[in-house]
Design an enzyme around this catalytic site. Structure first.
Site, PDB file in Angstrom:
ATOM      1  N   HIS A  66       0.653  -1.221  -0.158  1.00 13.14           N
ATOM      2  CA  HIS A  66      -0.120  -0.102   0.092  1.00 13.14           C
ATOM      3  C   HIS A  66       0.766   1.417  -0.086  1.00 13.14           C
ATOM      4  O   HIS A  66       2.061   1.234   0.614  1.00 13.14           O
ATOM      5  CB  HIS A  66      -1.003  -0.037   1.335  1.00 13.14           C
ATOM      6  CG  HIS A  66      -1.993   1.041   0.998  1.00 13.14           C
ATOM      7  ND1 HIS A  66      -2.044   2.184   1.206  1.00 13.14           N
ATOM      8  CD2 HIS A  66      -3.271   0.621   0.422  1.00 13.14           C
ATOM      9  CE1 HIS A  66      -3.166   2.726   0.900  1.00 13.14           C
ATOM     10  NE2 HIS A  66      -4.013   1.868   0.479  1.00 13.14           N
ATOM     11  N   ASP A 107      -8.139  -5.317  -0.748  1.00 13.03           N
ATOM     12  CA  ASP A 107      -8.595  -6.050  -1.975  1.00 13.03           C
ATOM     13  C   ASP A 107      -8.205  -7.541  -1.669  1.00 13.03           C
ATOM     14  O   ASP A 107      -8.720  -8.519  -2.167  1.00 13.03           O
ATOM     15  CB  ASP A 107      -7.965  -5.566  -3.206  1.00 13.03           C
ATOM     16  CG  ASP A 107      -8.557  -4.398  -3.628  1.00 13.03           C
ATOM     17  OD1 ASP A 107      -9.656  -4.104  -3.751  1.00 13.03           O
ATOM     18  OD2 ASP A 107      -7.643  -3.301  -3.689  1.00 13.03           O
TER      19      ASP A 107
HETATM   20  N1  COA Z   1       3.865  -7.932  -4.585  1.00 13.22           N
HETATM   21  C1  COA Z   1       5.262  -7.753  -4.481  1.00 13.22           C
HETATM   22  N2  COA Z   1       5.938  -6.653  -4.583  1.00 13.22           N
HETATM   23  C2  COA Z   1       5.361  -5.524  -4.068  1.00 13.22           C
HETATM   24  C3  COA Z   1       3.926  -5.333  -4.023  1.00 13.22           C
HETATM   25  C4  COA Z   1       3.096  -6.674  -4.249  1.00 13.22           C
HETATM   26  N3  COA Z   1       1.738  -6.527  -4.179  1.00 13.22           N
HETATM   27  N4  COA Z   1       3.633  -4.317  -3.630  1.00 13.22           N
HETATM   28  C5  COA Z   1       4.676  -3.551  -3.686  1.00 13.22           C
HETATM   29  N5  COA Z   1       5.824  -4.278  -3.904  1.00 13.22           N
HETATM   30  C6  COA Z   1       7.243  -3.949  -3.722  1.00 13.22           C
HETATM   31  C7  COA Z   1       7.628  -3.123  -5.198  1.00 13.22           C
HETATM   32  O1  COA Z   1       7.772  -4.260  -6.038  1.00 13.22           O
HETATM   33  C8  COA Z   1       8.932  -2.381  -4.766  1.00 13.22           C
HETATM   34  O2  COA Z   1      10.000  -3.115  -4.615  1.00 13.22           O
HETATM   35  P1  COA Z   1      11.377  -2.685  -5.094  1.00 13.22           P
HETATM   36  O3  COA Z   1      11.450  -1.381  -4.106  1.00 13.22           O
HETATM   37  O4  COA Z   1      12.200  -3.843  -4.691  1.00 13.22           O
HETATM   38  O5  COA Z   1      11.188  -2.345  -6.382  1.00 13.22           O
HETATM   39  C9  COA Z   1       8.242  -1.797  -3.311  1.00 13.22           C
HETATM   40  O6  COA Z   1       7.211  -3.026  -2.695  1.00 13.22           O
HETATM   41  C10 COA Z   1       7.542  -0.610  -3.371  1.00 13.22           C
HETATM   42  O7  COA Z   1       6.393  -0.866  -4.391  1.00 13.22           O
HETATM   43  P2  COA Z   1       5.685   0.301  -5.175  1.00 13.22           P
HETATM   44  O8  COA Z   1       4.894  -0.456  -6.214  1.00 13.22           O
HETATM   45  O9  COA Z   1       6.892   1.135  -5.555  1.00 13.22           O
HETATM   46  O10 COA Z   1       4.688   1.268  -4.208  1.00 13.22           O
HETATM   47  P3  COA Z   1       3.697   2.112  -4.437  1.00 13.22           P
HETATM   48  O11 COA Z   1       3.389   2.913  -3.105  1.00 13.22           O
HETATM   49  O12 COA Z   1       4.006   2.792  -5.831  1.00 13.22           O
HETATM   50  O13 COA Z   1       2.210   1.253  -4.739  1.00 13.22           O
HETATM   51  C11 COA Z   1       0.731  -0.111  -4.739  1.00 13.22           C
HETATM   52  C12 COA Z   1       1.440   0.902  -3.848  1.00 13.22           C
HETATM   53  C13 COA Z   1      -0.632  -0.776  -3.906  1.00 13.22           C
HETATM   54  C14 COA Z   1       0.198   0.062  -5.896  1.00 13.22           C
HETATM   55  C15 COA Z   1       1.466  -1.463  -4.739  1.00 13.22           C
HETATM   56  O14 COA Z   1       1.854  -2.115  -3.501  1.00 13.22           O
HETATM   57  C16 COA Z   1       0.872  -2.773  -5.596  1.00 13.22           C
HETATM   58  O15 COA Z   1       1.069  -2.647  -6.928  1.00 13.22           O
HETATM   59  N6  COA Z   1       0.214  -3.575  -4.988  1.00 13.22           N
HETATM   60  C17 COA Z   1      -0.533  -4.562  -5.855  1.00 13.22           C
HETATM   61  C18 COA Z   1      -1.935  -3.854  -6.257  1.00 13.22           C
HETATM   62  C19 COA Z   1      -2.900  -3.909  -5.194  1.00 13.22           C
HETATM   63  O16 COA Z   1      -2.972  -4.854  -4.561  1.00 13.22           O
HETATM   64  N7  COA Z   1      -3.424  -2.739  -5.288  1.00 13.22           N
HETATM   65  C20 COA Z   1      -4.509  -2.495  -4.172  1.00 13.22           C
HETATM   66  C21 COA Z   1      -4.120  -1.224  -3.365  1.00 13.22           C
HETATM   67  S1  COA Z   1      -5.468  -1.074  -2.117  1.00 13.22           S
END
Ligand code: COA
Length: 370
Positions: free
Chosen positions: A256, A307
């Site tokens: 998140h 979710d």
């Molecule tokens: N599975 C695996 N790794 C994850 C992850 C996941 N669901 N969510 C984050 N990470 C990792 C990323 O790969 C990244 O790793 P790195 O620094 O080694 O590259 C790190 O955690 C930070 O993630 P990032 O995508 O930059 O965080 P964000 O704040 O931009 O994104 C979300 C937040 C929610 C978009 C992201 O956690 C995600 O894509 N989750 C899955 C989708 C989801 O469940 N969305 C609903 C949100 S309520």
């Protein structure tokens, strides 16, 4: 100029609607735990739009209006009927939401009264659109809501053509309460950006629907269910998750932007998932989820978000996977509308800047000299 990718950590509005402070989510100052246990979705709608809980008479009025205003023009239902069977459900429903504006003579009236009346219509009609879409897809006629039923019960009634059990109504109500608002999430921010141009309320929620659809936002719940089906059994979880981690692929339903120590909504959905999957005799969905959760926390330090357990919860409620994100929209509509009304009440155009990283000082070259 300050620049942060994805606007992380940027405060872009003041709001009285909901807050995330020290990992705690509140709506208007009431904790989500308190509300999830005690409140009806109708009370939440009133709270989000008026910054206070309703008195009985006000609640009755709102509940009645949410039934009375549920009718949508036949032309909009025709759009859903004519949509190709291969269409994405969120795309079809987003289109129908946009079309509602054409049949509302007050769509361009920007007075607070007119916008509040439109908010009631939209909250009533989103339930009609989602349930009608689901029934049309199965070759069934839409069902009108029944006076006297709660919003949660009516949704399930309009979907299935029969009144839900008390357990299903309670669980669905709680899911609606938990998804109703969430500060400046991507779709709510989209709605506020849109209406800050003084565009109409229908444009605002249509834009929000588009943002919610993505798998990094509301689309994640469908992706989680597809993953559970793909994995198929608890024994296969370990290999599946480790493969994903090794390939640096994301597991939907984890992580998140704001919560780093867990999403406070997830525990409620986890408990619902446990109870409901057991009741329908399909505990494997919960058991698989628990195993994925354990591995993700141990290996990646990532906790489930709203979710993750909502997927198995909705599945256990008999809801089709393609309806998961539209159902998120049914609930979040209340939050979008609250934020749109708040934006109108103290508006300023939202227009950030970009840090230009492209070429500079180029001179136009005519086409035959390139
Ligand atoms: N599975 C695996 N790794 C994850 C992850 C996941 N669901 N969510 C984050 N990470 C990792 C990323 O790969 C990244 O790793 P790195 O620094 O080694 O590259 C790190 O955690 C930070 O993630 P990032 O995508 O930059 O965080 P964000 O704040 O931009 O994104 C979300 C937040 C929610 C978009 C992201 O956690 C995600 O894509 N989750 C899955 C989708 C989801 O469940 N969305 C609903 C949100 S309520």
């Amino acid at each position: 100029m300050t620049q942060t990718k994805g606007l992380e950590g940027i405060v872009a509005a003041t709001s009285k609607i909901s807050s995330i402070i020290d990992g705690q989510l509140t709506y208007g100052g009431y904790t989500i735990d308190d509300l999830a246990e005690h409140a009806t979705f109708e009370e939440i709608v009133f709270l989000l739009w008026n910054d206070r809980l309703p008195k009985q008479e006000e609640l009755d009025q709102l509940a009645k209006a949410l039934v009375d205003e549920a009718h949508v023009d036949d032309a909009v239902l025709e759009t859903l009927k004519k949509a190709p069977k291969t269409a994405n459900a969120m795309a079809a429903i987003r289109t129908a939401v946009s079309q509602l504006a054409l049949y509302d003579e007050a769509s361009e009236d920007m007075s607070r009264e007119a916008n509040y009346a439109k908010a009631i219509k939209l909250q009533a009609q989103i339930a009609t659109l989602v349930t009608a879409y689901a029934r049309i897809k199965k070759g069934l006629e839409p069902v009108a809501p029944k006076a006297g039923l709660s919003y949660a019960a009516n949704f399930l009634y309009m979907l299935n053509g029969e009144e839900p059990t008390e357990v299903a109504e309670k669980a669905f109500n709680q899911a609606l309460v938990l998804h109703a608002d969430h500060e400046l999430n991507a779709s709510t921010f989209t709605a506020r950006v849109c209406v800050a141009t003084l565009s109409d309320i229908y444009s605002g929620v249509t834009a929000a629907m588009g943002a919610l659809k993505g798998p990094l936002h509301g689309g994640a719940n469908e992706a989680v269910m597809k993953m559970l089906v793909e994995i198929g059994s608890v024994e296969k979880v370990e290999e599946y998750v480790h493969n994903k981690i090794e390939n640096k692929e994301k597991i939907m339903g984890f992580g998140h932007r704001v919560y780093k120590d867990g999403d406070p909504r997830a525990k409620h959905l986890q408990e619902m998932s446990r109870q409901l999957t057991a009741q329908i005799g399909e505990p494997q969905w919960y058991e698989m989820s628990i195993k994925i959760d354990e591995i993700m926390q141990a290996e990646k330090g990532l906790k489930p978000n709203v979710d993750f357990y909502s997927a198995s919860t909705y599945h256990a409620l008999g809801l089709d996977t393609e309806l998961f994100t539209p159902i998120f929209a049914v609930s979040r509509m209340s939050g979008w509308l609250a934020h749109i009304l708040e934006q109108y009440s103290d508006n300023r155009l939202i227009r950030p800047r970009a840090d230009y990283i492209g070429e500079t000082h180029r001179t136009y070259v005519s086409i035959n000299e390139r």
